[in-house]
Structure formats: structure tokens, C-alpha cells
Write a protein that holds these residues in place. Structure first.
Motif, PDB file in Angstrom:
ATOM      1  N   ARG A  54       0.826  -1.210   0.000  1.00  0.00           N
ATOM      2  CA  ARG A  54       0.000   0.000   0.000  1.00  0.00           C
ATOM      3  C   ARG A  54       0.859   1.259   0.000  1.00  0.00           C
ATOM      4  O   ARG A  54       0.444   2.304  -0.502  1.00  0.00           O
ATOM      5  N   GLU A  57       1.728   1.752  -3.584  1.00  0.00           N
ATOM      6  CA  GLU A  57       0.550   2.277  -4.285  1.00  0.00           C
ATOM      7  C   GLU A  57       0.421   3.786  -4.060  1.00  0.00           C
ATOM      8  O   GLU A  57       0.197   4.557  -5.004  1.00  0.00           O
ATOM      9  N   ARG A  58       0.572   4.229  -2.809  1.00  0.00           N
ATOM     10  CA  ARG A  58       0.470   5.657  -2.507  1.00  0.00           C
ATOM     11  C   ARG A  58       1.587   6.433  -3.202  1.00  0.00           C
ATOM     12  O   ARG A  58       1.369   7.505  -3.771  1.00  0.00           O
ATOM     13  N   ASN A  59       2.810   5.911  -3.140  1.00  0.00           N
ATOM     14  CA  ASN A  59       3.937   6.590  -3.780  1.00  0.00           C
ATOM     15  C   ASN A  59       3.706   6.765  -5.282  1.00  0.00           C
ATOM     16  O   ASN A  59       4.001   7.822  -5.854  1.00  0.00           O
ATOM     17  N   ARG A  61       0.819   6.905  -6.839  1.00  0.00           N
ATOM     18  CA  ARG A  61      -0.227   7.886  -7.094  1.00  0.00           C
ATOM     19  C   ARG A  61       0.287   9.310  -6.898  1.00  0.00           C
ATOM     20  O   ARG A  61      -0.166  10.231  -7.586  1.00  0.00           O
ATOM     21  N   ARG A 302       8.713   4.904   2.456  1.00  0.00           N
ATOM     22  CA  ARG A 302       7.932   6.148   2.538  1.00  0.00           C
ATOM     23  C   ARG A 302       8.829   7.323   2.158  1.00  0.00           C
ATOM     24  O   ARG A 302       9.496   7.907   3.009  1.00  0.00           O
ATOM     25  N   LYS A 306       4.003  12.585   4.907  1.00  0.00           N
ATOM     26  CA  LYS A 306       2.678  11.990   5.108  1.00  0.00           C
ATOM     27  C   LYS A 306       1.549  12.953   4.761  1.00  0.00           C
ATOM     28  O   LYS A 306       0.437  12.522   4.392  1.00  0.00           O
ATOM     29  N   THR A 309      -1.203  14.396  -0.216  1.00  0.00           N
ATOM     30  CA  THR A 309      -2.292  13.497  -0.581  1.00  0.00           C
ATOM     31  C   THR A 309      -2.288  13.272  -2.083  1.00  0.00           C
ATOM     32  O   THR A 309      -2.153  14.241  -2.858  1.00  0.00           O
ATOM     33  N   PRO A 310      -2.447  12.019  -2.519  1.00  0.00           N
ATOM     34  CA  PRO A 310      -2.472  11.733  -3.972  1.00  0.00           C
ATOM     35  C   PRO A 310      -3.659  12.397  -4.642  1.00  0.00           C
ATOM     36  O   PRO A 310      -4.711  12.554  -4.021  1.00  0.00           O
TER      37      PRO A 310
END
Length: 310
Positions: A54, A57-59, A61, A302, A306, A309-310
């Protein structure tokens, strides 16, 4: 009762080390390409199911918003495939060699260097050099490949929690280099030791693609990212060329070591501005390498704040 020495191996450490030696022994008995294929097959199936995917996935996006969900899933599978191959190829590093002449036309295990003249030019300068890359392809190939050109470099490392496994890893890296070079722990103490090593004429390698909270903010994929500044600081202080590059996987246990044109520090007198400029130049080169082959980079850490936001 006296406190247990935290550096002294515990019973669980011996069990873990025995399991690691058994796994490495099995992989070493396999041909390098077979070991690579096995490692990739296992992690390609299991890895995408793990929670850490996950993070990838965030990176993706954040950094590559133009990709759709299908493309992101494909890249995550490629990341895990590469990671499994890299781990399974590790016990074979000492047996891999640079190809020469017609040997470079086949697809067998080993590597060839693209733009090797850059390494020869830097070696001819007869002064400390900094070798900068990221967790791209099989990054463990870089130290032995550069060492073949007469520039064995020390590195920063994060010690394994198990001291016996840590020693096992260090032994395999030394065997691949075919000589003993120092390695420095990440952190302030390691930075001082590394700076002393460079001041004494030694070469240093840095994987500069991970977040470092005590670094400086630079742009990475157009986003703010805390970035290691040690390479820029060392280069400016000791007038070291910076050699960036990456390892491109072209087959199972088969690689191209791509060497970029060296960067030379050009001090302006404004130290902070010079450090920021060189650090950004390194980030730009790493980003270009990752964009060229997104699935080869380790998207699992990471890298960005934080709050983005994508």
C-alpha cells in the motif's frame, strides 16, 4: 543479575542465522539464472498481498498520477519481482563477472558497463570519488562492478537486527568486492567516519533515494522530499567528482551498469546554495532513471511527507 549485552547473539539469532545459511546454500547450488527466476516468482506472488504494498501504491499515485490502477498494480508486481531476484542473486555476486567482447552479446549471468570511459576517466584523476545511485535494479552489483575499475568504495549501511545475519551479509559483500572495504553505519557517527575516509583518499558509495529527515528538502518527482545531502557536502569539501548511475536488469542475473557523466562541484562561495544545487542535480538524475523503468525502483519505502495526498 547483570544486564545482557545487546550486541551478544541470542538463541533466536542462531536459529535465524542457521535458516539464512540454509536458504543461501540452496540458492548458491542453483545456477544464477535459476536462483533469480525462483526468487522473482516467489515474491511476485506474495509481495503484492503484503500491507507494505500500500505504501508503493500511494507513492505511485503521488509521483506518477497519470498512471491508472492497472498500471500501478503492474509496477508493484515488477517491484516485488525485482526485489526477489535481487535477494536470490546475492549469494552469486562473487561468481558474476564483467563480460568482454563477444561475451556481451549473450544473455548469460554477468554484467557489462555502459559508458565505462567515465569510470576510467575518474580513476585517472587519482582522487576520492563519490558513487551515487538508488535501489534500482540489482543495486548490489554496483560495488563489485566499480571495484573492477580500481575504485573500491566504502558504503553506508543499516545493520541487520541479527548480528550473525549481519555478519553473513557483510561476508558476502566482501567476497563480491574481492577485497575488504569499510562500511559506515547510518547516522552522525557513520557520517563522521565516512568524511574521514574521503579525506584520507577513499572512495564512497551512497544510495541517495531514501527519505532522510536530517537531510535537506529537495524536489523529487516535483514533490518536496527530505534528501540526503552528504554527497554534496563531501564533494564540495574535498573537490570530489560525483558519479551517478544505475543497474539495469536485462535478464536473470544479467545486468547493464549504466554510468552517467560525472558531476564536478563548482563552489560559488555560497555553501548552502551549492549543497542544494548538487543535491537537486542528484535527485534529478535518480528521477530520470526511475521514470525510464519504474518497476525497477523500490517504491516500498515512505519517500514523501505523510501530509501529501495523492
Amino acid at each position: 543479575m547483570p544486564d545482557r549485552d545487546p550486541a551478544r547473539p541470542r538463541f533466536i539469532h542462531y536459529l535465524e542465522a542457521a535458516a539464512a545459511r540454509a536458504a543461501l546454500g540452496l540458492l548458491r547450488r542453483l545456477p544464477p539464472a535459476t536462483a533469480s527466476n525462483l526468487g522473482g516468482a516467489v515474491t511476485r506472488i506474495i509481495g503484492p498481498l503484503l500491507p507494505v504494498s500500500r505504501v508503493a501504491e500511494r507513492n505511485l499515485r503521488l509521483a506518477l498520477p497519470e498512471l491508472d490502477a492497472t498500471a500501478r498494480r503492474r509496477i508493484v508486481r515488477q517491484v516485488w519481482d525485482n526485489l526477489g531476484r535481487t535477494a536470490a542473486e546475492f549469494p552469486h555476486l562473487a561468481r558474476l563477472n564483467e563480460c568482454e567482447g563477444d561475451e556481451c552479446e549473450d544473455n548469460g549471468p554477468g554484467w557489462r558497463v555502459i559508458n565505462a570511459h567515465h569510470l576510467r576517466d575518474v580513476a585517472a584523476l587519482d582522487r576520492p570519488a563519490l558513487f551515487i545511485s538508488g535501489h534500482i535494479g540489482n543495486w548490489e552489483v554496483l560495488p563489485p562492478a566499480v571495484a573492477r575499475y580500481g575504485m573500491p568504495f566504502a558504503s553506508f549501511y543499516r545493520a541487520a537486527a541479527n548480528p550473525l545475519v549481519d555478519r553473513l551479509i557483510a561476508d558476502m559483500r566482501r567476497d563480491a568486492m574481492k577485497q575488504d572495504v569499510p562500511n559506515f553505519p547510518k547516522g552522525a557517527l557513520g557520517a563522521r567516519q565516512a568524511l574521514r575516509h574521503v579525506a584520507q583518499g577513499g572512495h564512497l558509495g551512497i544510495l541517495a533515494d531514501q527519505k532522510m529527515n536530517d537531510g535537506i528538502e529537495a524536489r523529487f518527482f516535483g514533490l518536496p522530499a527530505m534528501t540526503p545531502s552528504a554527497a554534496a557536502i563531501f564533494a564540495l569539501r574535498h573537490d570530489c567528482p560525483i558519479v551517478t548511475g544505475r543497474v539495469r536488469r536485462v535478464g536473470p542475473a544479467r545486468f547493464e551498469v549504466i554510468v552517467d557523466q560525472p558531476l564536478f562541484p563548482d563552489a560559488s562561495g555560497d555553501r548552502a546554495a551549492d549543497v542544494a544545487r548538487l543535491t537537486q542535480a542528484i535527485n534529478d538524475r535518480l528521477e530520470a532513471a526511475i521514470r525510464a523503468e519504474p518497476g525497477a525502483w523500490l517504491w516500498l519505502h515512505r519517500r514523501w511527507p505523510k501530509h501529501l495526498t495523492p
